[in-house]
Design a protein around this motif. Structure first.
Motif, PDB file in Angstrom:
ATOM      1  N   SER A 111     -37.878 -34.156 -62.277  1.00  0.00           N
ATOM      2  CA  SER A 111     -39.027 -34.723 -61.558  1.00  0.00           C
ATOM      3  C   SER A 111     -39.780 -35.737 -62.406  1.00  0.00           C
ATOM      4  CB  SER A 111     -39.989 -33.613 -61.119  1.00  0.00           C
ATOM      5  OG  SER A 111     -39.360 -32.708 -60.245  1.00  0.00           O
ATOM      6  N   LEU A 112     -39.657 -35.581 -63.731  1.00  0.00           N
ATOM      7  CA  LEU A 112     -40.342 -36.500 -64.634  1.00  0.00           C
ATOM      8  C   LEU A 112     -39.800 -37.917 -64.528  1.00  0.00           C
ATOM      9  CD1 LEU A 112     -40.638 -34.234 -67.814  1.00  0.00           C
ATOM     10  CD2 LEU A 112     -42.421 -34.774 -66.161  1.00  0.00           C
ATOM     11  N   THR A 113     -38.596 -38.051 -63.976  1.00  0.00           N
ATOM     12  CA  THR A 113     -38.009 -39.389 -63.811  1.00  0.00           C
ATOM     13  C   THR A 113     -38.778 -40.199 -62.759  1.00  0.00           C
ATOM     14  OG1 THR A 113     -36.424 -38.530 -62.185  1.00  0.00           O
ATOM     15  CG2 THR A 113     -35.715 -38.589 -64.496  1.00  0.00           C
ATOM     16  N   LYS A 114     -39.579 -39.482 -61.961  1.00  0.00           N
ATOM     17  CA  LYS A 114     -40.392 -40.189 -60.963  1.00  0.00           C
ATOM     18  C   LYS A 114     -41.530 -40.978 -61.626  1.00  0.00           C
ATOM     19  CE  LYS A 114     -39.664 -36.533 -57.506  1.00  0.00           C
ATOM     20  NZ  LYS A 114     -40.330 -35.490 -56.667  1.00  0.00           N
ATOM     21  N   LEU A 115     -41.835 -40.586 -62.858  1.00  0.00           N
ATOM     22  CA  LEU A 115     -42.892 -41.278 -63.582  1.00  0.00           C
ATOM     23  C   LEU A 115     -42.371 -42.607 -64.111  1.00  0.00           C
ATOM     24  CD1 LEU A 115     -44.391 -38.272 -65.590  1.00  0.00           C
ATOM     25  CD2 LEU A 115     -45.503 -39.496 -63.722  1.00  0.00           C
ATOM     26  N   SER A 172     -42.776 -28.028 -58.885  1.00  0.00           N
ATOM     27  CA  SER A 172     -42.641 -28.955 -60.007  1.00  0.00           C
ATOM     28  C   SER A 172     -43.552 -30.169 -59.847  1.00  0.00           C
ATOM     29  CB  SER A 172     -41.186 -29.418 -60.136  1.00  0.00           C
ATOM     30  OG  SER A 172     -41.018 -30.204 -61.296  1.00  0.00           O
ATOM     31  N   ASP A 173     -43.606 -30.707 -58.629  1.00  0.00           N
ATOM     32  CA  ASP A 173     -44.487 -31.856 -58.370  1.00  0.00           C
ATOM     33  C   ASP A 173     -45.955 -31.467 -58.525  1.00  0.00           C
ATOM     34  OD1 ASP A 173     -42.378 -33.566 -57.833  1.00  0.00           O
ATOM     35  OD2 ASP A 173     -42.354 -33.096 -55.690  1.00  0.00           O
ATOM     36  N   ALA A 174     -46.291 -30.273 -58.056  1.00  0.00           N
ATOM     37  CA  ALA A 174     -47.681 -29.794 -58.157  1.00  0.00           C
ATOM     38  C   ALA A 174     -48.085 -29.609 -59.622  1.00  0.00           C
ATOM     39  CB  ALA A 174     -47.833 -28.482 -57.397  1.00  0.00           C
TER      40      ALA A 174
END
Length: 312
Positions: free
Chosen positions: A47-51, A275-277
């Motif tokens: 999910s960190l790849t969304k950053l 994870s997003d939360a």
């Protein structure tokens, strides 16, 4: 002999207090570390790849929102101070004190928190008595809690999802609202024994409190929009008051871990991936840290100026 015994008892009592404080602090640290560790295990690192680099813009907007929210809280503090003792209070100077308090609330463990630092500076600069300074901070905090309760009740009126999941019907909302009003009247009665607070003053304090408390809600919404999460501003108005109230409970270090845990659980109720939360809650805390750094810089400058004046 009696004097020696008395001194020995006093020293022993003080030592016990220090040991008790140490273990209490250690317990808080363990709670915070454990909760953060648990949340990290729930984190999907993909999910960190969304950053991406554009998160900087969202971080900047969120930081500005946090600064504005603290300005509203400072304005509330000034209103309270004027009720306690009529003086020429500088809003700019009070804002600096608030930023310093914000820094200490985040970074300094133990009993020395943001409220204690504001209490110290307002007493020193404006020569207020300790009871008066303490009363101003107390009224502020009480007003903040009432503002959060009002925001929560208002959001629940239009929030079908949370009402259904918590089995919180309109009847309970009505009764809870009556309870808030009754508690507000009782609080006003006791505060009026120390300082007169009219209904107009009370309205101003609650309005400024609501605007100030809305800062965290707005920041959480900004980051939710960045990740394109399916959660509305109204939903966050139901979640964030509960987050703040949970952090007031003194079981963790400055609310760290508890804040992120309650926020994650609340967002998960609306179908947001855990994870997003977790990432959104960490970004919110990062924003607070950035604002706190500014408070630290102001604190160093004030201390430096005081030291220079003392040497002259």
């Amino acid at each position: 002999m009696t004097n020696i015994d008395t001194t020995g008892v006093a020293e022993n009592t003080e030592a016990k207090k220090k040991v008790k404080h140490f273990f209490f602090l250690l317990a808080k640290i363990l709670v915070s570390v454990s909760l953060l560790g648990f949340l990290i295990t729930k984190l999907d690192f993909s999910s960190l790849t969304k950053l991406q680099s554009d998160i900087v813009g969202y971080l900047l907007v969120s930081t500005i929102i946090m600064f504005v929210a603290l300005w509203f809280m400072t304005a509330r503090w000034k209103v309270v101070l004027l009720l306690i003792k009529l003086k020429s209070y500088s809003l700019t100077l009070l804002y600096k004190f608030y930023l310093i308090g914000h820094f200490f609330s985040i970074f300094i463990p133990g009993a020395i928190g943001g409220d204690a630092m504001r209490f110290y500076y307002i007493s020193k600069v404006y020569k207020l008595t300790k009871p008066s300074s303490l009363l101003s901070v107390f009224i502020e905090r009480i007003a903040g809690l009432f503002a959060l309760a009002i925001i929560l009740m208002f959001s629940l009126l239009f929030n079908d999802t949370l009402r259904e999941k918590l089995h919180f019907g309109y009847e309970l909302i009505f009764l809870s609202s009556l309870g808030i009003v009754l508690a507000l009247v009782i609080a006003k009665y006791f505060v009026n024994k120390k300082v007169h607070v009219g209904y107009k003053d009370m309205g101003s304090i609650l309005l400024l409190s609501g605007l100030g408390q809305f800062g965290d809600i707005a920041v959480a919404y900004v980051y939710s929009q960045y990740f394109q999460l399916d959660i509305s501003l109204l939903s966050l108005m139901s979640i964030m008051p509960l987050v703040y109230i949970a952090t007031v409970i003194p079981i963790s270090l400055g609310g760290v871990g508890v804040r992120e845990g309650v926020m994650t659980a609340g967002m998960a109720l609306y179908g947001v991936h855990v994870s997003d939360a977790v990432i959104v809650s960490f970004l919110l805390y990062l924003t607070k840290i950035i604002v706190g750094i500014f408070g630290w810089i102001i604190y160093l400058r004030i201390n430096t100026n005081e030291e220079s004046s003392s040497h002259e």
